[in-house]
Design an enzyme around this catalytic site. Structure first.
Site, PDB file in Angstrom:
ATOM      1  N   HIS A 156       0.708  -1.665  10.405  1.00  0.00           N
ATOM      2  CA  HIS A 156       0.627  -0.620   9.376  1.00  0.00           C
ATOM      3  C   HIS A 156      -0.583   0.278   9.624  1.00  0.00           C
ATOM      4  CE1 HIS A 156      -0.381   0.571   5.031  1.00  0.00           C
ATOM      5  NE2 HIS A 156       0.745   1.191   5.312  1.00  0.00           N
TER       6      HIS A 156
ATOM      7  N   GLU B  39       3.440   1.578  12.766  1.00  0.00           N
ATOM      8  CA  GLU B  39       3.706   2.669  11.829  1.00  0.00           C
ATOM      9  C   GLU B  39       2.451   3.503  11.742  1.00  0.00           C
ATOM     10  OE1 GLU B  39       3.396   4.289   7.548  1.00  0.00           O
ATOM     11  OE2 GLU B  39       2.036   3.038   8.701  1.00  0.00           O
TER      12      GLU B  39
ATOM     13  N   ASP C 189       1.067   7.551   9.920  1.00  0.00           N
ATOM     14  CA  ASP C 189       1.394   8.675   9.041  1.00  0.00           C
ATOM     15  C   ASP C 189       1.098   9.975   9.769  1.00  0.00           C
ATOM     16  OD1 ASP C 189       1.803   6.975   6.570  1.00  0.00           O
ATOM     17  OD2 ASP C 189      -0.276   6.475   7.041  1.00  0.00           O
TER      18      ASP C 189
ATOM     19  N   HIS D 117      -3.357   9.713   6.486  1.00  0.00           N
ATOM     20  CA  HIS D 117      -2.624   9.178   5.341  1.00  0.00           C
ATOM     21  C   HIS D 117      -2.846   9.964   4.050  1.00  0.00           C
ATOM     22  CE1 HIS D 117      -1.996   6.643   1.781  1.00  0.00           C
ATOM     23  NE2 HIS D 117      -0.989   6.121   2.458  1.00  0.00           N
TER      24      HIS D 117
ATOM     25  N   GLU E 143       5.894   8.038   9.965  1.00  0.00           N
ATOM     26  CA  GLU E 143       6.093   8.383   8.556  1.00  0.00           C
ATOM     27  C   GLU E 143       5.612   9.808   8.325  1.00  0.00           C
ATOM     28  OE1 GLU E 143       4.199   5.977   5.452  1.00  0.00           O
ATOM     29  OE2 GLU E 143       4.636   7.602   4.039  1.00  0.00           O
TER      30      GLU E 143
HETATM   31  O1  G3P Z   1       5.780   3.182   5.748  1.00  0.00           O
HETATM   32  C1  G3P Z   1       5.266   2.083   5.058  1.00  0.00           C
HETATM   33  C2  G3P Z   1       3.969   2.434   4.371  1.00  0.00           C
HETATM   34  O2  G3P Z   1       3.130   3.054   5.309  1.00  0.00           O
HETATM   35  C3  G3P Z   1       4.163   3.340   3.190  1.00  0.00           C
HETATM   36  O3  G3P Z   1       3.021   3.483   2.417  1.00  0.00           O
HETATM   37  O4  G3P Z   1       1.087   4.738   1.612  1.00  0.00           O
HETATM   38  O5  G3P Z   1       0.815   3.120   3.464  1.00  0.00           O
HETATM   39  O6  G3P Z   1       1.985   5.265   3.862  1.00  0.00           O
HETATM   40  P1  G3P Z   1       1.672   4.179   2.854  1.00  0.00           P
HETATM   41 MG    MG Z   2       2.568   5.034   5.930  1.00  0.00          MG
END
Ligand code: G3P
Ligand code: MG
Length: 254
Positions: free
Chosen positions: A13, A40, A42, A57, A110
């Site tokens: 993450h 993952e 952002d 993020h 993402e």
């Molecule tokens: O994509 C899973 C997770 O990353 C979603 O929440 O706020 O960490 O981007 P966030």
């Molecule tokens: Mg995310």
């Protein structure tokens, strides 16, 4: 196009956010070093015209850098000079694409939309991906909390798998998932129950859950049939995943 893996899938993450600055190249390297097969991160836009696509993020710079202000109002030249943690720089999406290819990682990009700029953010991120993601090999999984962003992804690369990210599950989540023809439903692990997970999986799609760092919670979710988990600490959850029987799961849009 399909993205195939042997679940349970452990997805780093924001890279490996418990071990290295989030959404940095060091974080992606750390996830790979710990043994994650997928990361993952952002992706969003800078204040340039046209915007540059970068990994970030939050809407604003304060929490993760030594800068101030809204990310989508600051030019890349200034962003690049900031400390994103441990001396890391904010990476471009192009740099992140190159690194995951070098490391042989699967990736979930993402789309993190700038406030009120859903379509513009998605178009910029998709343009970067279309120009730089290699056609050979597995496609990226494109996800977003923004329906508009997923619609852009669907229009531009209908063949790339999409993940429908949900925080507050709307009544008509299943109709939305069908309309967007998503490959997975990506839900908040703390907001779902055994019953709601069964309903989600009843739509015929793999469910991925974020953000899970506790091995016991991971076991519960895998026991419910969840196909993959986003975690800040891949090294903590990989041994848990290894206890579960391998079965092939495919992420592809219907
Ligand atoms: O994509 C899973 C997770 O990353 C979603 O929440 O706020 O960490 O981007 P966030
Ligand atoms: Mg995310």
């Amino acid at each position: 196009m399909t993205l195939t893996f042997i679940p349970p899938l452990i997805i780093g993450h924001r890279g490996a956010a418990a071990h290295a600055p989030e959404n940095t190249l060091a974080g992606i390297r750390e996830a790979a070093r710990q043994g994650a097969k997928m990361v993952e991160f952002d992706a969003t836009i800078t204040g340039d015209t046209p915007p540059v696509t970068v990994l970030f993020h939050d809407d604003t710079l304060e929490r993760t850098t030594d800068g101030v202000g809204a990310v989508d109002q600051v030019p890349f030249e200034i962003l690049r000079g900031l400390d994103a943690g441990d001396g890391e720089r904010i990476p471009t999406l192009i740099e992140a694409i190159a690194l995951v290819q070098e490391l042989g990682l699967l990736a979930n990009v993402e789309i993190k939309v700038a406030p009120g700029r859903d379509v513009e953010t998605a178009e910029a991120v998709m343009a970067t991906l279309i120009a730089h993601w290699p056609e050979a090999g597995p496609p990226p999984l494109i996800s977003s909390f923004s329906i508009e962003a997923l619609e852009v992804a669907q229009a531009q690369r209908p063949d790339w798998p999409r993940g429908y990210l949900i925080w507050d599950k709307p009544e008509d989540w299943r109709a939305i998932a069908d309309r967007l023809a998503v490959a997975s439903i990506n839900v908040n692990a703390e907001r779902e129950t055994a019953e709601s997970l069964q309903a989600l999986q009843g739509s015929g799609r793999p469910v991925l859950a974020y953000t899970v760092n506790d091995p016991e919670r991971a076991r519960f979710l895998f026991d419910q049939g969840v196909a993959g988990l986003f975690t800040d600490t891949p090294q903590t959850l990989l041994p848990v995943a290894a206890d579960y029987p391998a079965a092939r799961v495919t992420l592809s849009n219907p």
